[in-house]
Design a protein around this motif. Structure first.
Motif, mmCIF file in Angstrom:
data_model
loop_
_atom_site.group_PDB
_atom_site.id
_atom_site.type_symbol
_atom_site.label_atom_id
_atom_site.label_comp_id
_atom_site.label_asym_id
_atom_site.label_seq_id
_atom_site.Cartn_x
_atom_site.Cartn_y
_atom_site.Cartn_z
ATOM 1 N N LYS A 121 0.818 -1.221 0.000
ATOM 2 C CA LYS A 121 0.000 0.000 0.000
ATOM 3 C C LYS A 121 0.853 1.273 0.000
ATOM 4 N N THR A 122 2.096 1.164 0.374
ATOM 5 C CA THR A 122 2.952 2.349 0.475
ATOM 6 C C THR A 122 3.416 2.796 -0.916
ATOM 7 N N GLY A 170 5.763 5.564 -3.319
ATOM 8 C CA GLY A 170 6.979 6.374 -3.280
ATOM 9 C C GLY A 170 6.682 7.828 -3.551
ATOM 10 N N THR A 171 6.001 8.456 -2.610
ATOM 11 C CA THR A 171 5.557 9.837 -2.815
ATOM 12 C C THR A 171 6.676 10.846 -2.614
ATOM 13 N N ASP A 172 7.756 10.444 -1.981
ATOM 14 C CA ASP A 172 8.900 11.340 -1.789
ATOM 15 C C ASP A 172 10.173 10.518 -1.883
ATOM 16 N N ALA A 173 11.311 11.192 -1.865
ATOM 17 C CA ALA A 173 12.597 10.523 -2.067
ATOM 18 C C ALA A 173 12.882 9.490 -0.982
ATOM 19 N N PHE A 174 12.488 9.776 0.249
ATOM 20 C CA PHE A 174 12.796 8.833 1.321
ATOM 21 C C PHE A 174 11.927 7.584 1.228
ATOM 22 N N ASN A 175 10.642 7.759 0.950
ATOM 23 C CA ASN A 175 9.773 6.587 0.777
ATOM 24 C C ASN A 175 10.237 5.726 -0.393
ATOM 25 N N ARG A 176 10.683 6.392 -1.468
ATOM 26 C CA ARG A 176 11.226 5.638 -2.604
ATOM 27 C C ARG A 176 12.449 4.833 -2.178
ATOM 28 N N ALA A 177 13.274 5.410 -1.316
ATOM 29 C CA ALA A 177 14.454 4.697 -0.820
ATOM 30 C C ALA A 177 14.048 3.439 -0.061
ATOM 31 N N LEU A 178 13.034 3.562 0.795
ATOM 32 C CA LEU A 178 12.549 2.403 1.549
ATOM 33 C C LEU A 178 12.009 1.324 0.618
ATOM 34 N N LEU A 179 11.246 1.756 -0.381
ATOM 35 C CA LEU A 179 10.652 0.801 -1.322
ATOM 36 C C LEU A 179 11.729 0.139 -2.190
ATOM 37 N N PHE A 180 12.690 0.919 -2.677
ATOM 38 C CA PHE A 180 13.764 0.346 -3.483
ATOM 39 C C PHE A 180 14.587 -0.642 -2.668
ATOM 40 N N ALA A 218 9.997 -2.177 9.061
ATOM 41 C CA ALA A 218 9.581 -1.664 10.374
ATOM 42 C C ALA A 218 9.094 -0.225 10.231
ATOM 43 N N ILE A 219 9.816 0.557 9.442
ATOM 44 C CA ILE A 219 9.424 1.960 9.209
ATOM 45 C C ILE A 219 8.121 2.021 8.412
ATOM 46 N N ILE A 220 8.069 1.254 7.334
ATOM 47 C CA ILE A 220 6.872 1.253 6.473
ATOM 48 C C ILE A 220 5.645 0.768 7.240
ATOM 49 N N ALA A 221 5.792 -0.343 7.963
ATOM 50 C CA ALA A 221 4.644 -0.927 8.670
ATOM 51 C C ALA A 221 4.154 -0.019 9.789
ATOM 52 N N PHE A 222 5.079 0.623 10.525
ATOM 53 C CA PHE A 222 4.631 1.489 11.613
ATOM 54 C C PHE A 222 3.928 2.737 11.063
ATOM 55 N N ASN A 223 4.468 3.308 10.010
ATOM 56 C CA ASN A 223 3.777 4.443 9.377
ATOM 57 C C ASN A 223 2.385 4.051 8.904
ATOM 58 N N TYR A 224 2.284 2.828 8.361
ATOM 59 C CA TYR A 224 0.985 2.342 7.886
ATOM 60 C C TYR A 224 0.024 2.113 9.057
ATOM 61 N N MET A 225 0.546 1.588 10.170
ATOM 62 C CA MET A 225 -0.272 1.381 11.365
ATOM 63 C C MET A 225 -0.867 2.696 11.873
ATOM 64 N N LEU A 226 -0.079 3.755 11.808
ATOM 65 C CA LEU A 226 -0.530 5.033 12.339
ATOM 66 C C LEU A 226 -1.698 5.612 11.553
ATOM 67 N N GLU A 227 -1.873 5.142 10.312
ATOM 68 C CA GLU A 227 -2.938 5.682 9.455
ATOM 69 C C GLU A 227 -4.036 4.660 9.174
ATOM 70 N N ASN A 228 -3.901 3.447 9.671
ATOM 71 C CA ASN A 228 -4.857 2.395 9.344
ATOM 72 C C ASN A 228 -5.222 1.623 10.617
ATOM 73 N N GLU A 229 -6.441 1.806 11.073
ATOM 74 C CA GLU A 229 -6.876 1.215 12.338
ATOM 75 C C GLU A 229 -6.852 -0.318 12.295
ATOM 76 N N ASN A 230 -7.268 -0.878 11.173
ATOM 77 C CA ASN A 230 -7.309 -2.344 11.070
ATOM 78 C C ASN A 230 -5.899 -2.937 11.168
#
Length: 555
Positions: A252-253, A255-265, A296-308
């Motif tokens: 679901k994440t 690459g909206t910015d350079a850092f997110n793209r780095a995590l995804l790459f 860990a970074i991606i999942a925690f960011n996702y947790m903060l925006e997704n209750e389920n």
């Protein structure tokens, strides 16, 4: 730097204390004993790995003795890893979900295990987290200072483990504009400069680590279930029962910015690289461990925006933690363990030998695992004598051999059917020990061929050079020669003795730092379709060693 919430500090402290206690009461595992052996002779490189893991062991030994003297720095670095993961996350909601953060990270299997084990992956995880933290600041406001720090961190990454180059490559590929950034080039220059001592060590040691990992490592035929299916199981094992929501967060994440793209790459790149590699060899779980940091970074960011996701990762994370805590108890208490693990009974095993042989050095045949474990727990001298049916390792290149030369030793092997004493070996194996009154081995002799490949049908004489790297002469009559045929996957299968023709038959001694010149013809083999061969040397009736390189056989 952000101020850490009080709850974060308290939970961090609790985990640190738990890891210290675990480190103290858990026997070393074999790889840790091997890296402890590294640290007894500090260098800029070692046979299997760069030197960071040895450096951590050496630092730990300044503070404590015993197991904690091997693991203390790992306990510190694991805390640092969690701190830098936290600092990289800039969502303001995170302070309200500190407990969720710890449930997520503490429930990750290898992130949990490397909280106290001292392995090359421990600093790899730490410096990956640091690298992401510095990189995020660098792409926001590049500067000379940040470029130097980034370069030093990149250097530390590759000093931890060679796989770290993937972290650097994939993150740089995520931001290709960096090739036009002068500060990025400064960071690369600093990284290379920092890594120069290891480059020099590799050069002085004939690139032994690179040759082993890329060319010498034996393999076997591809098996879909073990190789490729096993790779996907490893991806699940990294996260246990939270795997579905962790990978959903990745999917679901964007690459909206350079850092997110780095995590995804970093994540997708690592997965793709080892997926392709799985068609060639079996992928070990720890090889893909760096995605634990990015996910860990991606999942925690996702947790903060997704209750389920928040609800289910928290629930399943607690289940993981319960199981991991039970496993931690199993590591210490064998009586509650359903199986014998390598952290069980090592002190008692070493004592069972040292109580009978005293301070007599023990030479273990083909075991870079048993030799350091025995030395660590007995305090006595040990050595791994590696023959051609095994593999080269740190004992092949360091000065361990010199410490047992011309001494009375106990030679221990699981392949002996009788001996002076019966010996129980780790992993519930049996062996025997034979006393040798004047042990002498020459495992560093090198058998050199000019050819890199030779025809299977070749019946012409092959030139052979035997180089003596020692500072003493060796009587030629102590040496016997063999050709060892290997499978297409570089596994030794057939040993055939040969009698090479000495170019100067009047010689009786191979002088120190000198070379003998022979010729020989390939002996007839019985095995089917050999893929490689090497020349091996046996000294004083010992099994042939790994003296030559693999030479490819072609039709």
């Amino acid at each position: 730097m952000q101020k850490l919430p009080k709850l974060f500090i308290y939970l961090l402290g609790i985990i640190f204390v738990i890891n210290l206690i675990q480190s103290y009461f858990t026997d070393l595992i074999f790889d840790e004993a091997y890296y402890w052996h590294y640290a007894q002779n500090m260098a800029w490189g070692y046979f299997d790995h760069p030197p960071m893991v040895a450096f951590l062991v050496k630092l730990s030994s300044f503070f404590f003795e015993g197991e904690l003297g091997v693991r203390f720095m790992s306990c510190l670095l694991s805390i640092g890893t969690l701190i830098f993961i936290w600092l990289v996350i800039d969502n303001p909601k995170k302070k309200d979900y500190v407990l969720h953060f710890f449930v997520l990270t503490f429930s990750m299997t290898l992130l949990n295990a490397y909280g106290f084990f001292t392995l090359p992956d421990t600093p790899l995880l730490f410096f990956t987290a640091v690298f992401l933290y510095v990189y995020k600041k660098f792409i926001t406001a590049p500067s000379v200072v940040l470029a130097i720090i980034l370069g030093l961190v990149m250097s530390a990454l590759i000093y931890s483990k060679y796989h770290a180059v993937l972290v650097i490559i994939f993150i740089l590929l995520s931001n290709i504009k960096l090739v036009l950034n002068k500060y990025a080039w400064l960071a690369v220059f600093v990284a290379l400069l920092g890594y120069l001592p290891h480059f020099l060590w590799l050069y002085e040691n004939d690139f032994v680590s690179i040759k082993y990992h890329l060319f010498e490592r034996p393999n076997r035929a591809y098996e879909f279930n073990d190789y490729t299916v096993g790779f996907f199981l490893n991806l699940l094992a990294l996260f246990g029962f939270t795997f579905f929501w962790v990978y959903k967060a990745l999917w679901k994440t964007k690459g909206t910015d350079a850092f997110n793209r780095a995590l995804l790459f970093l994540t997708y790149g690592t997965i793709l690289f080892f997926f392709i590699s799985s068609f060639n060899r079996r992928i070990q779980t720890q090889w893909i461990i760096v995605i634990s940091i990015s996910l860990a970074i991606i999942a925690f960011n996702y947790m903060l925006e997704n209750e389920n996701a928040k609800k289910w990762i928290y629930r399943m994370g607690l289940v993981n933690i319960v199981l991991l805590v039970f496993v931690r108890f199993i590591l210490v208490f064998e009586e509650i363990s359903p199986l014998h693990y390598e952290s069980h009974g090592n002190k008692e095993w070493a004592a069972s030998i040292s109580d009978r042989v005293g301070d007599t050095p023990v030479v273990f045949e083909n075991s870079y695992r048993n030799a350091p474990m025995y030395a660590f727990y007995s305090g006595n001298t040990s050595f791994s004598l590696n023959n051609v049916m095994y593999r080269r390792n740190q004992y092949s290149i360091d000065d361990s051999e010199s410490k047992v030369q011309h001494k009375r030793v106990l030679y221990v092997s699981q392949y002996l059917s009788k001996g002076d004493i019966a010996v129980d070996l780790p992993k519930q194996k049996k062996g025997f020990g034979v006393y040798m009154d004047n042990f002498e081995s020459f495992r560093k002799l090198r058998a050199i061929l000019d050819e890199s490949e030779i025809s299977l049908k070749n019946d012409s004489p092959i030139e052979l050079k035997i180089y003596n790297p020692y500072d003493f002469d060796i009587a030629i009559n102590k040496l016997k020669y063999s050709v060892v045929y290997h499978t297409q996957y570089k596994r030794p299968e057939e040993i055939i003795g040969i009698t090479p023709i000495l170019k100067n038959p009047d010689l009786t001694v191979l002088k120190a730092k000198d070379t003998l010149y022979y010729s020989f013809t390939l002996p007839t083999f019985k095995m089917e379709n050999p893929g490689y061969f090497k020349v091996a040397i046996s000294e004083n009736g010992l099994q042939p060693g790994m003296n030559g390189d693999n030479i490819k056989l072609v039709n």
